[in-house]
Every structure is written in structure tokens, then in C-alpha cells.
Design an enzyme around this catalytic site. Structure first.
Site, PDB file in Angstrom:
ATOM      1  N   ARG A  34       0.829  -1.205   0.000  1.00 18.32           N
ATOM      2  CA  ARG A  34       0.000   0.000   0.000  1.00 18.32           C
ATOM      3  C   ARG A  34       0.867   1.259   0.000  1.00 18.32           C
ATOM      4  NH1 ARG A  34      -4.773  -2.019  -0.219  1.00 18.32           N
ATOM      5  NH2 ARG A  34      -5.135  -3.996   0.842  1.00 18.32           N
ATOM      6  N   ASP A  35       0.428   2.220  -0.795  1.00 16.21           N
ATOM      7  CA  ASP A  35       1.131   3.512  -0.841  1.00 16.21           C
ATOM      8  C   ASP A  35       0.975   4.222   0.501  1.00 16.21           C
ATOM      9  OD1 ASP A  35       2.033   5.576  -3.395  1.00 16.21           O
ATOM     10  OD2 ASP A  35       1.548   6.491  -1.451  1.00 16.21           O
ATOM     11  N   ILE A  36       2.047   4.836   0.961  1.00 16.16           N
ATOM     12  CA  ILE A  36       2.038   5.491   2.268  1.00 16.16           C
ATOM     13  C   ILE A  36       1.205   6.779   2.254  1.00 16.16           C
ATOM     14  CG2 ILE A  36       4.069   7.003   2.049  1.00 16.16           C
ATOM     15  CD1 ILE A  36       5.027   5.801   4.746  1.00 16.16           C
ATOM     16  N   GLU A 101       9.281  10.217  -8.134  1.00 17.93           N
ATOM     17  CA  GLU A 101       9.948  10.538  -6.864  1.00 17.93           C
ATOM     18  C   GLU A 101      10.881   9.428  -6.408  1.00 17.93           C
ATOM     19  OE1 GLU A 101       6.857  11.481  -4.082  1.00 17.93           O
ATOM     20  OE2 GLU A 101       5.964  12.933  -5.440  1.00 17.93           O
ATOM     21  N   VAL A 102      10.492   8.194  -6.639  1.00 17.81           N
ATOM     22  CA  VAL A 102      11.302   7.060  -6.181  1.00 17.81           C
ATOM     23  C   VAL A 102      11.865   6.344  -7.417  1.00 17.81           C
ATOM     24  CG1 VAL A 102      11.340   4.927  -4.854  1.00 17.81           C
ATOM     25  CG2 VAL A 102       9.817   6.806  -4.148  1.00 17.81           C
ATOM     26  N   HIS A 106       7.757   1.477 -10.283  1.00 19.05           N
ATOM     27  CA  HIS A 106       6.547   1.129  -9.551  1.00 19.05           C
ATOM     28  C   HIS A 106       5.335   1.494 -10.382  1.00 19.05           C
ATOM     29  CE1 HIS A 106       7.998   5.104  -8.329  1.00 19.05           C
ATOM     30  NE2 HIS A 106       6.742   5.483  -8.179  1.00 19.05           N
ATOM     31  N   HIS A 108       1.442   2.390  -9.973  1.00 22.00           N
ATOM     32  CA  HIS A 108       0.367   2.762  -9.051  1.00 22.00           C
ATOM     33  C   HIS A 108      -0.912   2.095  -9.541  1.00 22.00           C
ATOM     34  CE1 HIS A 108       2.491   6.377  -7.257  1.00 22.00           C
ATOM     35  NE2 HIS A 108       3.134   6.305  -8.421  1.00 22.00           N
TER      36      HIS A 108
HETATM   37  P1  DGP Z   1       6.148   8.512  -7.769  1.00 22.33           P
HETATM   38  O1  DGP Z   1       5.871   9.973  -7.696  1.00 22.33           O
HETATM   39  O2  DGP Z   1       5.426   7.853  -8.916  1.00 22.33           O
HETATM   40  O3  DGP Z   1       7.629   8.188  -7.725  1.00 22.33           O
HETATM   41  O4  DGP Z   1       5.454   7.891  -6.465  1.00 22.33           O
HETATM   42  C1  DGP Z   1       6.124   7.485  -5.323  1.00 22.33           C
HETATM   43  C2  DGP Z   1       5.082   6.973  -4.347  1.00 22.33           C
HETATM   44  O5  DGP Z   1       5.748   6.268  -3.313  1.00 22.33           O
HETATM   45  C3  DGP Z   1       4.254   8.054  -3.674  1.00 22.33           C
HETATM   46  O6  DGP Z   1       2.878   7.857  -4.015  1.00 22.33           O
HETATM   47  C4  DGP Z   1       4.466   7.843  -2.185  1.00 22.33           C
HETATM   48  C5  DGP Z   1       5.059   6.463  -2.107  1.00 22.33           C
HETATM   49  N1  DGP Z   1       6.031   6.267  -1.046  1.00 22.33           N
HETATM   50  C6  DGP Z   1       7.124   7.029  -0.795  1.00 22.33           C
HETATM   51  N2  DGP Z   1       7.802   6.548   0.259  1.00 22.33           N
HETATM   52  C7  DGP Z   1       7.118   5.441   0.676  1.00 22.33           C
HETATM   53  C8  DGP Z   1       7.331   4.494   1.718  1.00 22.33           C
HETATM   54  O7  DGP Z   1       8.284   4.554   2.482  1.00 22.33           O
HETATM   55  N3  DGP Z   1       6.408   3.497   1.820  1.00 22.33           N
HETATM   56  C9  DGP Z   1       5.337   3.380   0.991  1.00 22.33           C
HETATM   57  N4  DGP Z   1       4.502   2.377   1.187  1.00 22.33           N
HETATM   58  N5  DGP Z   1       5.113   4.255  -0.014  1.00 22.33           N
HETATM   59  C10 DGP Z   1       5.998   5.267  -0.156  1.00 22.33           C
END
Ligand code: DGP
Length: 123
Positions: A34-36, A101-102, A106, A108
Site C-alpha cells: 500500500r502507498d504510504i 519521486e522514487v 513502480h 500505481h
Molecule cells: P512517484 O511519484 O510515482 O515516484 O510515487 C512514489 C510513491 O511512493 C508516492 O505515491 C508515495 C510512495 N512512497 C514514498 N515513500 C514510501 C514508503 O516509504 N512506503 C510506501 N509504502 N510508499 C511510499
């Protein structure tokens, strides 16, 4: 341009078990959690376990087994989260223009409410 993978990114740390996550599904080659910061009632991230920066990196360099596993995992999440009937959206942001961001691929998986139009008009 070669792809450079940063193994200190947050999802690499999740895969190594250094940071907890709310796992939805784990397979041989993929992890769904799950997204945080959920943007919808269902907001699950599906990632490959391999070190791929973005979608085109994965699609170019991953093995057939990884690609099949990843796509099947996305489909299983859609089903297990109850999104088939009402619909859903999958998004993968890449690079600067995509506001990624990461830097670990991934997808979504979003659903559980009307999601509106895909993009806002450019301002
Ligand atoms: P993007 O902008 O597409 O790179 O989305 C990165 C997503 O990752 C964003 O929706 C928040 C999520 N996210 C960031 N850090 C964490 C984390 O530590 N745990 C989880 N579950 N999600 C995270």
C-alpha cells in the site's frame, strides 16, 4: 543513455526489509504494497524485485519470467482489491517530466472512487 540504479532508494530498502510495508501480495519477482500517501481508497504500488529504474528499463532488460510475473501481479491486485467491476487506473511515472519521486519502477494501482480525467490541461 545507460540506466543507473541507486540501491539506496526507499523501495530498495523496503525490498531488503530495512523499512516496513503493508504487503498486499508477494511473488517470486514482484512485491505489491500500500502507498504510504494514498490518493484513492485503493492505492497499491507494484514493484519488481529486480533493480529497474523505470518502466522502459524493465521492459528492455528484465527477463520474460520477471515481466510475466510483474504483469500477473498487477492483475491479481486489481482482482483482490475488488477493482474489476468498478474500474481502476494504473500509472507509472518516469523521470523528470513524469515527476518520478522514487527511482525504482513502480506501478500505481488506483481505484475505489471515480478518478476523474487522466491529466489536467497544461497551464
Ligand atoms: P512517484 O511519484 O510515482 O515516484 O510515487 C512514489 C510513491 O511512493 C508516492 O505515491 C508515495 C510512495 N512512497 C514514498 N515513500 C514510501 C514508503 O516509504 N512506503 C510506501 N509504502 N510508499 C511510499
Amino acid at each position: 543513455m545507460a540506466y543507473t540504479y541507486d540501491d539506496q532508494n526507499i523501495f530498495a530498502k523496503i525490498l531488503r526489509g530495512e523499512i516496513p510495508n503493508a504487503t498486499v501480495l508477494e511473488t517470486e519477482h514482484s512485491l505489491a504494497f500500500r502507498d504510504i500517501q494514498p490518493q484513492a481508497p485503493v492505492h497499491v504500488l507494484v514493484i519488481p524485485k529486480g533493480p529497474y529504474v523505470c518502466y522502459d528499463h524493465f521492459a528492455s532488460d528484465a527477463s520474460d519470467a520477471e515481466i510475466v510475473d510483474f504483469n500477473r501481479t498487477i492483475a491479481e491486485v486489481v482482482t483482490s482489491e475488488g477493482l474489476r467491476e468498478g474500474g481502476y487506473r494504473i500509472i507509472s511515472n518516469a523521470g523528470e517530466a513524469g515527476v518520478q519521486e522514487v527511482p525504482h519502477l513502480h506501478i500505481h494501482v488506483l481505484g475505489g472512487r471515480g478518478l476523474g480525467r487522466m491529466l489536467q490541461p497544461a497551464r
